[in-house]
Scaffold this active site. Structure first.
Site, PDB file in Angstrom:
ATOM      1  CG  HIS A  84       2.738  -2.803   3.662  1.00  0.00           C
ATOM      2  ND1 HIS A  84       2.711  -1.542   4.216  1.00  0.00           N
ATOM      3  CD2 HIS A  84       2.307  -2.645   2.388  1.00  0.00           C
ATOM      4  CE1 HIS A  84       2.291  -0.675   3.321  1.00  0.00           C
ATOM      5  NE2 HIS A  84       2.039  -1.311   2.194  1.00  0.00           N
ATOM      6  CG  ASP A 226       4.356  -0.672   7.248  1.00  0.00           C
ATOM      7  OD1 ASP A 226       5.241  -1.414   6.782  1.00  0.00           O
ATOM      8  OD2 ASP A 226       3.182  -0.676   6.835  1.00  0.00           O
ATOM      9  CB  SER A 654       3.057   1.448   0.347  1.00  0.00           C
ATOM     10  OG  SER A 654       1.879   1.447   1.070  1.00  0.00           O
TER      11      SER A 654
END
Ligand code: ARG
Ligand code: GLU
Length: 719
Positions: A84, A226, A654
């Site tokens: 992402h 991810d 992230s």
């Protein structure tokens, strides 16, 4: 009485049991936390993690793009981050013929790696405390009561002065930045090196990298792969340089070793990265404000918007594709707000902060520091006084500015009007061309006027229901005057008559453009009115900001003094931090326990070929069935996918590397559980978990799924 007692106990517990709380500053690690980390299992010394004079693990941790973290995993500049985080780059390189979002992408040679203009990777070369230097400069400032003590342009100006222009000129890609910590009580300077040739090396298909999409977002147990892979390039001397064919892979100071040893419950884990923003030093009044205004408006308005959007998405597959990313963006912050309010209520965060304030007041009375109590009183007053403005501002933001897409129409039409009234044909054509370009900012392939029309009706009606007429933008009075108060009729009129309302309208205008038509275009008038209201509210709220900043600074100063013997950490501000804790499951509710590790079995359990969020690619199913997991499998033969840990992370973390006790890479952080998002205000030991993709799943996908095993040759993999 009983309830009050329970609350009291839970507040006390929050204070006693907060072992894994903290986003620690690396220069203070040794003094503040090293011993505790070692007691929990860490096998390293502080200088292995961070050393001002030589290379250490921290040199492998980078800022990826605007708001993510990444880590270097080879001596040739290979970098890992989240899918992402690389999403817009993967999307940018995708086309109908080469749909990398759907199918994934793997460069099989260096030549196939794809450049990404605008994408940067930043290393932190040096961290220095500069509090005295900044305070001295502020002391000589012309505006001692102003906001310079928090102003990034002022502080960065000081940073430049400190190192000197020639230093920056002689070091390409190097910049310096001073950041305020603890509300401006402490300052650090960061010397950073930014590389701007960063190429896409590989990404799994979205059905792996985004598996579970919105339904699973903020959710544990999780089954998303991810991650994505990039490579940093430099010029032949190793200096940062814009993309060029002659650039070569960066030879980094440091890269992470990768561990296949895996994790077990209670194992030590630590994460380094760039957490964006937290509010640990909220007062109790701000906690209530966050719940009752910010979060509540966001939850309510987005619920309405998403419902309308989803109806259209389910009706039409083309709309589903157009709006999937917008829907995802909307639900991401929406779910976060729900989790935040859950924690504020269920974990009594208002009371937790209140207890802290009371403690400070008692202490400051003893110590004869009346300024801390008075700062608190002023903060309470400020929060009370800005209530209405804040509500109006949040409603305007959520319902109109974020809610309605056409408020992105261009409003600076003066030049165009002038051109239309003149006889200069080339100027006219040029200005029309600019208008068309400006239009494309929202009229892209993902825009549907029908969907916007429908959502605009819902959003505007709700805004009008909640905001008194006198406090609405003046232009909105036409709704009553000309449309008998019917928002639906008004919005239909807007779309039917605005030159931006449909392709047809725009073409008609293009055929015979006129300044008169432009000046009374309802989308332009609407948008102008909304921006004016936004500016007005921002101006009025800014009057509170300066006062707030000063009192907040004083309040935090009081806390720092009161707790001067206790290790504490500043709120996240996108600077490099370390958090540590343990790999651990949790109990979200009575009789339910979530284990800390998920496996490919769970991917297959969630599989639903009829729901795009849970499609499992055929190749992955094949590998699952033949159990070709190689050296990546768990001891019991299953394939690990993700794990969770008690580490204290937030947005910006992230892509952050998750390291074991030896400092080897065991996973990539990508999310948090929704029960844990309240940790931005107060860490929740029993509930808060970082969600991490297991590095064994990452390597398995690169190796067995994608067949890009040549990449593994440049990594240092510890079996
Ligand atoms: N919740 C994560 C974060 O805040 C992941 C967001 C991207 N994933 C998604 N399904 N929208 O960034
Ligand atoms: N997904 C978040 C990010 O992009 C991390 C989740 C969180 O902890 O807020 O940074």
């Amino acid at each position: 009485m009983k309830k009050a007692l329970l609350i009291l106990i839970s507040i006390l517990l929050t204070y006693i049991v907060k072992a894994d709380e903290g986003m620690w500053l690396l220069p203070l690690l040794k003094q503040q936390k090293l011993a505790e980390m070692q007691a929990l299992g860490l096998k390293l010394q502080d200088y292995d993690i961070y050393s001002p004079d030589s290379s250490a693990l921290k040199d492998a941790v980078v800022i990826f793009g605007g708001g993510c973290t990444g880590e270097i995993v080879s001596s040739e500049g290979l970098l890992l981050t989240n899918h992402h985080c690389g999403y817009s780059q993967i999307q940018m390189h995708s086309s109908v013929e080469n749909d990398y979002l759907t199918n994934g992408f793997w460069a099989m040679t260096r030549e196939q790696e794809l450049p990404n203009p605008g994408l940067t990777v930043t290393f932190i070369d040096k961290i220095e405390e500069v509090t005295d230097y900044v305070k001295q400069a502020l002391g000589k400032d012309d505006d001692p009561d102003g906001m310079n003590f928090l102003s990034s342009s002022y502080l960065n100006g000081l940073a430049k002065k400190r190192v000197g222009e020639s230093f920056l000129q002689n070091n390409p890609g190097v910049s310096v930045e001073i950041k305020a910590f603890y509300g401006g009580n402490v300052y650090y300077m960061f010397t950073k090196k930014t590389y701007s040739d960063v190429r896409l090396v590989g990404a799994p298909p979205s059905s792996i990298g985004k598996f579970g999409a919105d339904t699973d977002n903020w959710i544990w147990p999780r089954h998303t792969g991810d991650f994505s892979v990039f490579r940093v390039y430099a010029d032949v001397n190793g200096h940062p340089a814009d993309y060029s064919e002659s650039n070569v892979p960066l030879r980094p100071k440091r890269w992470l070793k990768i561990s296949l040893k895996g994790v077990r419950e209670n194992d030590f884990a630590m994460i380094m990265g760039f957490p964006g923003r937290t509010n640990k030093y909220y007062t109790s009044w701000e906690v209530a404000e966050r719940r009752d205004i910010d979060n509540s408006v966001r939850i309510h308005i987005r619920e309405l918007r998403q419902k309308a959007m989803l109806e259209e998405m389910l009706k039409d597959p083309a709309v589903r594709i157009q709006y999937s990313s917008k829907y995802a963006g909307s639900t991401n912050a929406y779910k976060n707000a729900i989790g935040s309010n859950w924690a504020i209520d269920k974990q009594h965060l208002e009371e937790v902060k209140k207890a802290e304030q009371d403690r400070l007041i008692a202490w400051s009375k003893q110590q004869n520091h009346p300024e801390y109590e008075s700062a608190l009183l002023t903060l309470e007053q400020l929060v009370y006084e800005r209530k209405e403005l804040r509500f109006r501002s949040w409603m305007l933001d959520e319902a109109i500015l974020r809610g309605i897409e056409f408020v992105k129409v261009p409003t600076d039409i003066t030049r165009l009007c002038d051109a239309l009234c003149s006889t200069d044909k080339s100027d006219k054509d040029h200005q029309m061309h600019l208008l068309e370009l400006a239009c494309l900012r929202f009229w892209d392939k993902n825009y549907s006027p029908q969907v916007d029309r429908k959502i605009a009706k819902v959003m505007l009606a709700e805004y009008r229901r909640q905001i008194p007429a006198v406090s609405q933008p003046a232009y909105f009075s036409v709704i009553d005057k000309r449309f008998k108060g019917s928002v639906d009729r008004f919005i239909d009129y807007v779309f039917d008559t605005s030159i931006f309302g449909s392709e047809k309208n725009f073409q008609k205008f293009k055929a015979s453009p006129s300044a008169k038509k432009l000046k009374k275009d309802p989308m332009i008038l609407f948008t102008e009115a909304v921006h004016k209201e936004k500016a007005l509210l921002a101006g009025e709220l800014a009057d509170f900001d300066a006062g707030y900043a000063i009192e907040h600074h004083t309040y935090v100063e009081g806390l720092l003094r009161m707790y001067k013997d206790k290790a504490n950490f500043p709120d996240a501000n996108s600077s490099l931090r370390l958090t540590y804790g343990q790999v651990k499951g949790y109990s979200p509710k009575d009789a339910v326990y979530y284990e800390c590790q998920t496996t490919l079995d769970g991917v297959m359990e969630k599989e639903d070929p009829n729901n795009w969020e849970f499609v499992v690619p055929a190749r992955l199913k094949e590998l699952y069935e033949t159990k070709e997991f190689g050296r990546y499998a768990l001891p019991d033969g299953r394939m690990p996918v993700a794990f969770c840990a008690t580490t204290h992370t937030t947005g910006g973390n992230s892509g952050s590397p998750v390291l074991n006790a030896e400092g080897e890479l065991i996973g990539i952080n990508f999310d948090r559980n929704w029960e844990g998002v309240g940790g931005d205000i107060q860490y929740l030991p029993d509930y808060q978990r970082s969600i991490i993709v297991d590095i064994r799943y990452v390597l398995f996908l690169i190796d067995k799924y994608a067949g890009a095993d040549y990449l593994l040759n440049e990594m240092e993999i510890m079996e």
